[in-house]
Write a protein that holds these residues in place. Structure first.
Motif, short mmCIF file in Angstrom:
data_model
loop_
_atom_site.label_atom_id
_atom_site.label_comp_id
_atom_site.label_asym_id
_atom_site.label_seq_id
_atom_site.Cartn_x
_atom_site.Cartn_y
_atom_site.Cartn_z
N SER A 1 67.35 53.80 22.92
CA SER A 1 67.86 52.46 23.22
C SER A 1 69.36 52.50 23.50
O SER A 1 69.85 51.84 24.43
CB SER A 1 67.57 51.52 22.05
N TYR A 2 70.10 53.29 22.73
CA TYR A 2 71.54 53.45 22.94
C TYR A 2 71.79 54.02 24.33
O TYR A 2 72.65 53.53 25.08
CB TYR A 2 72.08 54.38 21.86
N ALA A 3 71.03 55.03 24.71
CA ALA A 3 71.18 55.64 26.04
C ALA A 3 70.91 54.62 27.14
O ALA A 3 71.59 54.58 28.17
CB ALA A 3 70.25 56.84 26.18
N GLU A 4 69.90 53.78 26.94
CA GLU A 4 69.57 52.77 27.95
C GLU A 4 70.66 51.72 28.07
O GLU A 4 70.90 51.18 29.16
CB GLU A 4 68.22 52.12 27.60
N TRP A 5 71.33 51.42 26.96
CA TRP A 5 72.46 50.49 27.02
C TRP A 5 73.56 51.05 27.92
O TRP A 5 74.15 50.32 28.73
CB TRP A 5 73.03 50.27 25.61
N ILE A 6 73.82 52.34 27.77
CA ILE A 6 74.83 52.99 28.60
C ILE A 6 74.41 52.94 30.06
O ILE A 6 75.22 52.64 30.96
CB ILE A 6 75.03 54.45 28.16
N LYS A 7 73.15 53.23 30.32
CA LYS A 7 72.65 53.21 31.70
C LYS A 7 72.81 51.83 32.32
O LYS A 7 73.22 51.70 33.48
CB LYS A 7 71.17 53.63 31.72
N GLU A 8 72.49 50.80 31.56
CA GLU A 8 72.62 49.43 32.07
C GLU A 8 74.06 49.08 32.40
O GLU A 8 74.36 48.47 33.43
CB GLU A 8 72.06 48.45 31.04
N ALA A 9 74.98 49.50 31.52
CA ALA A 9 76.40 49.24 31.76
C ALA A 9 76.88 49.97 33.01
O ALA A 9 77.67 49.43 33.80
CB ALA A 9 77.23 49.66 30.55
#
Length: 296
Positions: free
Chosen positions: A19-27
């Protein structure tokens, strides 16, 4: 178009790491940056007489940068040897992964930390540990005192010790695991501050509070809310991040006597979802902006 990898550990059972990685991807996507989210075990490092290589499997194109959300220090070093900018650097991850090393770097810069005693190294297989050598600790620290294993996260592997008997029992139980023994900051019982540092800024801050535990971590029952740090707390968080050579860090401060801040820990892979829920600030946006500025 700039391209990057976000690397996380593929063998951790919790979904919060992905989930943390996906947050970075979205940003990153909002900044028109293409991101591949990659498990650390999806790329094998190889070294031979020709140098360093990656068996990249599905990820063949070398990225412009890597945002490293894991503690696979060997892989981070391999990426750096290939000339890829890694955030945080392998050196920073290595410093922060081991609490002994972290405190040594903070002490080198004469930053305020709890008085800390480093336990001597013990090799595996020792059947009886000489606990009498630890009696000298009682000349420096009072009970209760805190024992922290060198490797641990989320407030785990941290113990409040109230007596010599309890200390010796824990030392025997830890066996060959490295640890430190620290003075207990009673004025900060169940309270600390998490400051998220990006580059030379504190971009978000929250206070964590636990009613029935000396630790304030959410994982052990703490609750969070937004917090406005003082200039002194901001300055100390920035100095702590600089001491461990972090581009991004979650710096935890304790409330010392007379509310003077004391550094508890510096985290090179601080999760940011809880910060967003408490403050409404998405630290990932700042992280991506910092990478773009650094590589521009």
């Amino acid at each position: 178009m700039m391209q990057g990898w976000v690397i996380y550990n593929g063998h951790l059972p919790s979904s919060k790491f992905l989930s943390y990685a996906e947050w970075i991807k979205e940003a990153a996507t909002k900044k028109n940056i293409k991101i591949n989210v990659v498990k650390n075990n999806a790329m094998l490092s190889m070294i031979d007489s020709q140098g360093s290589h990656l068996l990249k499997q599905a990820h063949e194109a070398q990225p412009d940068f890597v945002l490293f959300l894991d503690k696979d220090i060997a892989l981070a070093k391999q990426l750096e040897q290939l000339g890829i900018p890694v955030f945080n650097s392998s050196k920073c991850i290595d410093i922060c992964d081991n609490k002994i090393t972290t405190y040594q770097h903070l002490a080198k810069h004469k930053l305020p930390i709890p008085k800390t005693i480093i336990a001597p190294k013990i090799f595996p297989g020792v059947k009886e540990i000489d606990t009498t050598s630890y009696l000298a600790i009682e000349r420096e620290l009072e009970y209760p005192m805190v024992v922290k294993e060198a490797y641990g996260s989320f407030g785990e592997q941290v113990y409040l010790i109230h007596s010599r008997q309890a200390l010796f029992a824990l030392i025997q139980a830890l066996e060959d695991r490295p640890f430190v023994i620290q003075e207990y900051i009673s004025s900060s019982y169940g309270r600390d501050i998490r400051l998220n540092v990006v580059g030379d800024q504190v971009v978000a801050s929250m206070i964590r509070t636990a009613k029935n535990d000396f630790r304030a971590n959410v994982a052990v029952g703490g609750t969070t809310e937004a917090y406005q740090p003082t200039e002194q707390e901001i300055s100390l968080a920035l100095a702590a991040a600089k001491a461990v050579e972090a581009s991004f860090a979650g710096v935890d401060l304790l409330f010392g006597p007379n509310s003077q801040p004391i550094i508890c820990e510096v985290n090179s892979n601080a999760h940011i979802q809880g910060t967003y829920q408490s403050t409404g600030i998405n630290v990932a946006d700042y992280m991506i902006d910092y990478i773009v500025r650094t590589l521009d």
